[in-house]
Write a protein that holds these residues in place. Sequence first.
Motif, PDB file in Angstrom:
ATOM      1  N   PRO A   1       0.846  -1.197   0.000  1.00  0.00           N
ATOM      2  CA  PRO A   1       0.000   0.000   0.000  1.00  0.00           C
ATOM      3  C   PRO A   1       0.882   1.247   0.000  1.00  0.00           C
ATOM      4  O   PRO A   1       1.882   1.297   0.716  1.00  0.00           O
ATOM      5  CB  PRO A   1      -0.806  -0.116   1.288  1.00  0.00           C
ATOM      6  N   LEU A   2       0.525   2.209  -0.833  1.00  0.00           N
ATOM      7  CA  LEU A   2       1.357   3.406  -0.945  1.00  0.00           C
ATOM      8  C   LEU A   2       0.727   4.556  -0.170  1.00  0.00           C
ATOM      9  O   LEU A   2      -0.415   4.918  -0.410  1.00  0.00           O
ATOM     10  CB  LEU A   2       1.496   3.813  -2.408  1.00  0.00           C
ATOM     11  N   GLY A   3       1.456   5.103   0.768  1.00  0.00           N
ATOM     12  CA  GLY A   3       0.986   6.296   1.466  1.00  0.00           C
ATOM     13  C   GLY A   3       1.639   7.512   0.868  1.00  0.00           C
ATOM     14  O   GLY A   3       2.380   7.423  -0.119  1.00  0.00           O
ATOM     15  N   ASN A   4       1.330   8.672   1.450  1.00  0.00           N
ATOM     16  CA  ASN A   4       1.843   9.911   0.874  1.00  0.00           C
ATOM     17  C   ASN A   4       2.233  10.904   1.953  1.00  0.00           C
ATOM     18  O   ASN A   4       1.487  11.125   2.905  1.00  0.00           O
ATOM     19  CB  ASN A   4       0.769  10.560   0.004  1.00  0.00           C
ATOM     20  N   LEU A   5       3.396  11.511   1.759  1.00  0.00           N
ATOM     21  CA  LEU A   5       3.771  12.649   2.598  1.00  0.00           C
ATOM     22  C   LEU A   5       3.263  13.896   1.897  1.00  0.00           C
ATOM     23  O   LEU A   5       3.436  14.042   0.685  1.00  0.00           O
ATOM     24  CB  LEU A   5       5.293  12.747   2.730  1.00  0.00           C
ATOM     25  N   HIS A   6       2.644  14.784   2.649  1.00  0.00           N
ATOM     26  CA  HIS A   6       2.104  16.010   2.070  1.00  0.00           C
ATOM     27  C   HIS A   6       3.229  16.833   1.447  1.00  0.00           C
ATOM     28  O   HIS A   6       4.364  16.830   1.939  1.00  0.00           O
ATOM     29  CB  HIS A   6       1.411  16.820   3.166  1.00  0.00           C
ATOM     30  N   LEU A   7       2.897  17.533   0.360  1.00  0.00           N
ATOM     31  CA  LEU A   7       3.893  18.376  -0.321  1.00  0.00           C
ATOM     32  C   LEU A   7       4.576  19.341   0.637  1.00  0.00           C
ATOM     33  O   LEU A   7       5.775  19.599   0.528  1.00  0.00           O
ATOM     34  CB  LEU A   7       3.200  19.200  -1.415  1.00  0.00           C
TER      35      LEU A   7
ATOM     36  N   LYS B   1       5.740  10.613  10.460  1.00  0.00           N
ATOM     37  CA  LYS B   1       5.133  10.887   9.155  1.00  0.00           C
ATOM     38  C   LYS B   1       5.660   9.925   8.095  1.00  0.00           C
ATOM     39  O   LYS B   1       4.915   9.422   7.264  1.00  0.00           O
ATOM     40  CB  LYS B   1       5.441  12.324   8.738  1.00  0.00           C
ATOM     41  N   ARG B   2       6.962   9.690   8.138  1.00  0.00           N
ATOM     42  CA  ARG B   2       7.553   8.803   7.132  1.00  0.00           C
ATOM     43  C   ARG B   2       7.045   7.376   7.288  1.00  0.00           C
ATOM     44  O   ARG B   2       6.697   6.716   6.315  1.00  0.00           O
ATOM     45  CB  ARG B   2       9.074   8.810   7.266  1.00  0.00           C
ATOM     46  N   HIS B   3       7.003   6.897   8.549  1.00  0.00           N
ATOM     47  CA  HIS B   3       6.532   5.534   8.762  1.00  0.00           C
ATOM     48  C   HIS B   3       5.090   5.386   8.295  1.00  0.00           C
ATOM     49  O   HIS B   3       4.754   4.444   7.582  1.00  0.00           O
ATOM     50  CB  HIS B   3       6.633   5.156  10.243  1.00  0.00           C
ATOM     51  N   LEU B   4       4.240   6.322   8.715  1.00  0.00           N
ATOM     52  CA  LEU B   4       2.823   6.190   8.379  1.00  0.00           C
ATOM     53  C   LEU B   4       2.611   6.236   6.871  1.00  0.00           C
ATOM     54  O   LEU B   4       1.785   5.499   6.332  1.00  0.00           O
ATOM     55  CB  LEU B   4       2.001   7.268   9.087  1.00  0.00           C
ATOM     56  N   SER B   5       3.357   7.086   6.185  1.00  0.00           N
ATOM     57  CA  SER B   5       3.186   7.099   4.731  1.00  0.00           C
ATOM     58  C   SER B   5       3.714   5.788   4.170  1.00  0.00           C
ATOM     59  O   SER B   5       3.187   5.265   3.193  1.00  0.00           O
ATOM     60  CB  SER B   5       3.860   8.316   4.103  1.00  0.00           C
ATOM     61  N   GLY B   6       4.725   5.216   4.807  1.00  0.00           N
ATOM     62  CA  GLY B   6       5.233   3.906   4.396  1.00  0.00           C
ATOM     63  C   GLY B   6       4.222   2.800   4.635  1.00  0.00           C
ATOM     64  O   GLY B   6       4.227   1.786   3.943  1.00  0.00           O
ATOM     65  N   PHE B   7       3.355   2.990   5.609  1.00  0.00           N
ATOM     66  CA  PHE B   7       2.320   1.991   5.901  1.00  0.00           C
ATOM     67  C   PHE B   7       1.071   2.183   5.032  1.00  0.00           C
ATOM     68  O   PHE B   7       0.060   1.537   5.246  1.00  0.00           O
ATOM     69  CB  PHE B   7       1.868   2.069   7.372  1.00  0.00           C
TER      70      PHE B   7
ATOM     71  N   ASN C   1      -7.343   5.798   4.180  1.00  0.00           N
ATOM     72  CA  ASN C   1      -6.430   5.798   5.329  1.00  0.00           C
ATOM     73  C   ASN C   1      -5.685   7.124   5.360  1.00  0.00           C
ATOM     74  O   ASN C   1      -4.870   7.390   4.484  1.00  0.00           O
ATOM     75  CB  ASN C   1      -5.411   4.669   5.205  1.00  0.00           C
ATOM     76  N   ILE C   2      -5.997   7.981   6.341  1.00  0.00           N
ATOM     77  CA  ILE C   2      -5.351   9.292   6.370  1.00  0.00           C
ATOM     78  C   ILE C   2      -4.830   9.597   7.770  1.00  0.00           C
ATOM     79  O   ILE C   2      -5.255   8.989   8.757  1.00  0.00           O
ATOM     80  CB  ILE C   2      -6.320  10.421   5.928  1.00  0.00           C
ATOM     81  N   PHE C   3      -3.892  10.525   7.826  1.00  0.00           N
ATOM     82  CA  PHE C   3      -3.414  10.987   9.132  1.00  0.00           C
ATOM     83  C   PHE C   3      -3.009  12.447   9.048  1.00  0.00           C
ATOM     84  O   PHE C   3      -2.743  12.973   7.961  1.00  0.00           O
ATOM     85  CB  PHE C   3      -2.227  10.144   9.625  1.00  0.00           C
TER      86      PHE C   3
ATOM     87  N   ALA D   1       2.728  -1.232  14.705  1.00  0.00           N
ATOM     88  CA  ALA D   1       3.883  -1.192  13.812  1.00  0.00           C
ATOM     89  C   ALA D   1       4.659   0.105  14.014  1.00  0.00           C
ATOM     90  O   ALA D   1       5.896   0.114  14.062  1.00  0.00           O
ATOM     91  CB  ALA D   1       3.428  -1.318  12.367  1.00  0.00           C
ATOM     92  N   LEU D   2       3.915   1.207  14.159  1.00  0.00           N
ATOM     93  CA  LEU D   2       4.568   2.504  14.377  1.00  0.00           C
ATOM     94  C   LEU D   2       5.387   2.478  15.666  1.00  0.00           C
ATOM     95  O   LEU D   2       6.541   2.916  15.690  1.00  0.00           O
ATOM     96  CB  LEU D   2       3.509   3.612  14.429  1.00  0.00           C
ATOM     97  N   PHE D   3       4.775   1.948  16.731  1.00  0.00           N
ATOM     98  CA  PHE D   3       5.489   1.909  18.016  1.00  0.00           C
ATOM     99  C   PHE D   3       6.756   1.062  17.897  1.00  0.00           C
ATOM    100  O   PHE D   3       7.798   1.418  18.422  1.00  0.00           O
ATOM    101  CB  PHE D   3       4.574   1.340  19.122  1.00  0.00           C
ATOM    102  N   THR D   4       6.664  -0.042  17.177  1.00  0.00           N
ATOM    103  CA  THR D   4       7.847  -0.886  16.989  1.00  0.00           C
ATOM    104  C   THR D   4       8.929  -0.119  16.244  1.00  0.00           C
ATOM    105  O   THR D   4      10.090  -0.111  16.630  1.00  0.00           O
ATOM    106  CB  THR D   4       7.461  -2.146  16.170  1.00  0.00           C
ATOM    107  N   LYS D   5       8.517   0.549  15.163  1.00  0.00           N
ATOM    108  CA  LYS D   5       9.490   1.290  14.367  1.00  0.00           C
ATOM    109  C   LYS D   5      10.115   2.424  15.172  1.00  0.00           C
ATOM    110  O   LYS D   5      11.280   2.759  14.978  1.00  0.00           O
ATOM    111  CB  LYS D   5       8.822   1.860  13.111  1.00  0.00           C
ATOM    112  N   LEU D   6       9.322   3.049  16.046  1.00  0.00           N
ATOM    113  CA  LEU D   6       9.859   4.159  16.841  1.00  0.00           C
ATOM    114  C   LEU D   6      10.668   3.634  18.032  1.00  0.00           C
ATOM    115  O   LEU D   6      11.273   4.405  18.757  1.00  0.00           O
ATOM    116  CB  LEU D   6       8.727   5.066  17.351  1.00  0.00           C
TER     117      LEU D   6
END
Lengths: 338, 660
Positions: free
Chosen positions: A95-101, B397-403, B467-469, B507-512
Amino acid sequence: MGHTAQIDKTKKDFDQDLSSVVQDQLNALKVKYLGRQGLINTLFKTLPVKDTPEIGKQINELKSLIETKIQEKEVELLSAVSTPIDVTVPGHQPPLGNLHLITQAIEEIESIFTRLGFVRRRYPEVDTDWYYAEGLNIPKDHPARDDQETFYFSENIVLTAHTSNGQLREMEYVGQPPIKMINIGKTYRRQSDASHNPMFHQFEGLVVDKHINITHLLGVTDYFVKSYFDLNRSVRLRPHHFQFTEPSFELDISCDICDGKGVLDGQKCKVCKQGWLELGGAGMVHPTVLKNGGIDPLQYSGFAFGWGVERVLMMKSDLKLPDLRYLYSDDLRYLKQF
Amino acid sequence: MDIKLTDSSIRRFLQTTISPAQLAEKMSLCGPTFDRIHKEGEDVVYEIEAITNRVDTACAFGIAREGNAVLNQMAIPCELIGNPYEQKIDLYSHLPENFRITIENQSLSPRFCAVSLKNVKIAPSEKAVSQFLNLCGERPINNAVDITNELTLLYGQPIHIFDLDKIEGKTLHLRESRKGEIITLLDNSKNKLVGGDVVIEDSRECLIDLCGIMGGKPAQVDENTKNILLITATYNPQKVRRTSLYLQKRTLAAQIFEKRPDIELCLPILSIATELFSKRCMASPSSRVFDFYPDKLPPKTIDLDLVWLDKLAGVQIERESVLDILSDLGFNGAFNGENILSCTVPSWRYHDITIREDLVEEVVRIYGYYKLPPILPCVNLKAEESNKLLLTELKTKRHLSGFGYTEVFNNSLVSGDLIEKTMLNIKDHLKLTNALSQDFEYLRTSLLPSLLTNLKNNIGKTDLPINIFELSNVYIKQAGAVLPEEQSSLSLLTSYDFLYLKGTLEALFTKLNTDLIAFMPLKAQSTLFLKEKSSQIMHQDKIIGFIGELNKNILHNLDLKVTPVVAVINLPLLISTIRPGYSYTPISPYPPLIEEITIESETQVGSLIQFIKEIDPLITQVQYLNSFRNKHSFRVVFTSHSGNLDQKTVDKIKEKILKV
């Protein structure tokens, strides 16, 4: 069956097995003949090897023959052509997520200034009039307050329209120069049109030390512009006025569309003003501001700048966003593009 | 303030052969910015930004004076002509007094000059004059009024004229207005004053001028006017600004007067105006010049240390250039010691130049900022710890976008309506006193309402799951403190299910690399979270966040057709659980034994896992497989570091597990 016949049969069986073997059976074949419980070992165990040394020799010869043949087969099978797969079938993506610009831009800006040795800070978005204006040499009723378009919570509490409140706060935090910080944060103004959103982001640089001069401001800006945009860009200062800096400047960067010439295909460049694009304000920290931050202006000097994250982002020419407010759209069809 | 001036009006004062385009470019580099330039018939119009502290550049002569200094430094031939400060002034002392002026307080008007003119012939202006006014954005009216507007544009000193015969008793009294007084202005508007405005009344106590902003209707010059009273003055800048702002009359005069124009310009401009009135309106002076100027500006000098100048500029500027620049700008410099230049500030820069840094700006900008080289500063910063908050924000932010989650940015300002619909207490929120609209009125205390709005906005446009954050500050009022706490907060939303979002957080907690974080049933009723389907996220005995479904009334209020699962995490609390680094666990050289075990129990699965783990140190992993009613299956890994495990040992432990 005689001893030799037994050995020959094993050899025959092996040849037959080997001829029909495919790659993933090769290991099993190895085990069948050469393993601990394999046929070769069975021969050793069942035949009277001790009594007739010749038999042991024959079995050993067979063993090394099998070893060689299996090895050859291995090489042969490895070099055989496999059935091709269709590599153009789309892959199975995670699944691909996104970092905001804006996050991406802030990350990039931060990393550029970190390379230059700046420390990143975060200072309040809601602050008192002192840090926001009065302490920055903007007295109450000053016409300069007209341009600020500030949101208020009370007479004394503002929702900051610039990140410069971080200047006095940093001076207080550090106590004594040197200072070299970049404060990146949310800012707000009472304005909403194609080039303004009521919420936006600024990055504020502040450097204070002995011997800081105007060329240093240019040096830092030049480095930033070349890193963030591209190596061919250059910067220039123009005079301006801000209450909290003296001298004050407006910074321009050369236009990439017309290569700083202001002319494109014999026509006036539509993007820039005579080859230059406005980046934002900057200046040498006003002695009153240094004093208000507890720093002796006779000993120390500094420069400061405050530029818009959205502004530099929009200036990246390949982005092609028609309107700054798009940046704040929550449409996933937009957000998932980056 | 932005002004429009024609090229020809600037060249009345600046003789040079360079083209308008070149002039604009050179000026923008060193002086006022020429924002736009366009050709209008034979002439060229510039749109110029006169910055707040440089009201002296809001006129053609001021621009020419700057231009002269700029072009000189660039070695472009030029000459400044028509300098009003060299105007010969006739005070007409042989003429009688023809009117009476009293000024209540000099702080209202530090200088007030006036002269009366007779035999005025009102007619339309010549074409050249009306064209100039039109190009500069002013409306031509008649030859008399046009003189005043033209001179304002040329010299930056607003002028006012009255019909002297309409002033009762030919008496003017300048005073502060009283609350509730009414004045009718030249634009026919009737204005009720709040008091404290600078006004002029005549002997009937009729208000005839709202000083510095606009003249009054009662003494307006019209086509029948024969006698004119001509005024040049300066007024209290704060009062002018205040009045013009609350009445919303941002006239050119008001914009100039609030920025303190040169007090020494009043008399020369009165004189130039008088000459123009004789030339264009056949008028002649009928009174001696009245000049109220009780406190003359004392001379102002500032010492500029030239060594320090070079230090701040970062380059060495030849002394000759420094002297030329200052002299072109009207600063008289005299050496006072080897490196100290004593500079006398000219009257038109009196309020703007106050410290030595101001002089540096003057010298270096005209010398040319564009000539300075870019140099990186070397600063010996003290070492300091890295900023955990900023670092964790970025990692998160990076992890969550990776998930597979998409980051959204919402406005920190939300509407009262949204706060109420999401069952938050409006009193907990900071409220703007001057909001742009009701949509952006309160600073949010939670990111959830915004995320729910994002979900709603996207339903029907995007395929589920969504799925948003968002990771942003929320603003929490602090009792007794002036400022709110700006607290970094993380919020997530999925249209999928509870375990999916919980898994994301795990998963986030593990990564952090956090310490053990537990999901416990919600202890208390919540206005936000549905108690049966939510959990509090705990580290030891601290709640660091919540996860779960929202109360049905919130979904109903927002008209949400999808039931999302959401989570909120207090980031500073989460950060406090992060371990300082990793520690290595030795890997056993002996193969593990793996057993699948099914337990029948009414206990919660989390407790069962915890129980199994604690039974024996040989149990190194407990993995939950599935449940059927009250039967729960686990994959249990047994590892020994001291030798090969035998089945008997494992079976004994297994028995203990099954006895739960």
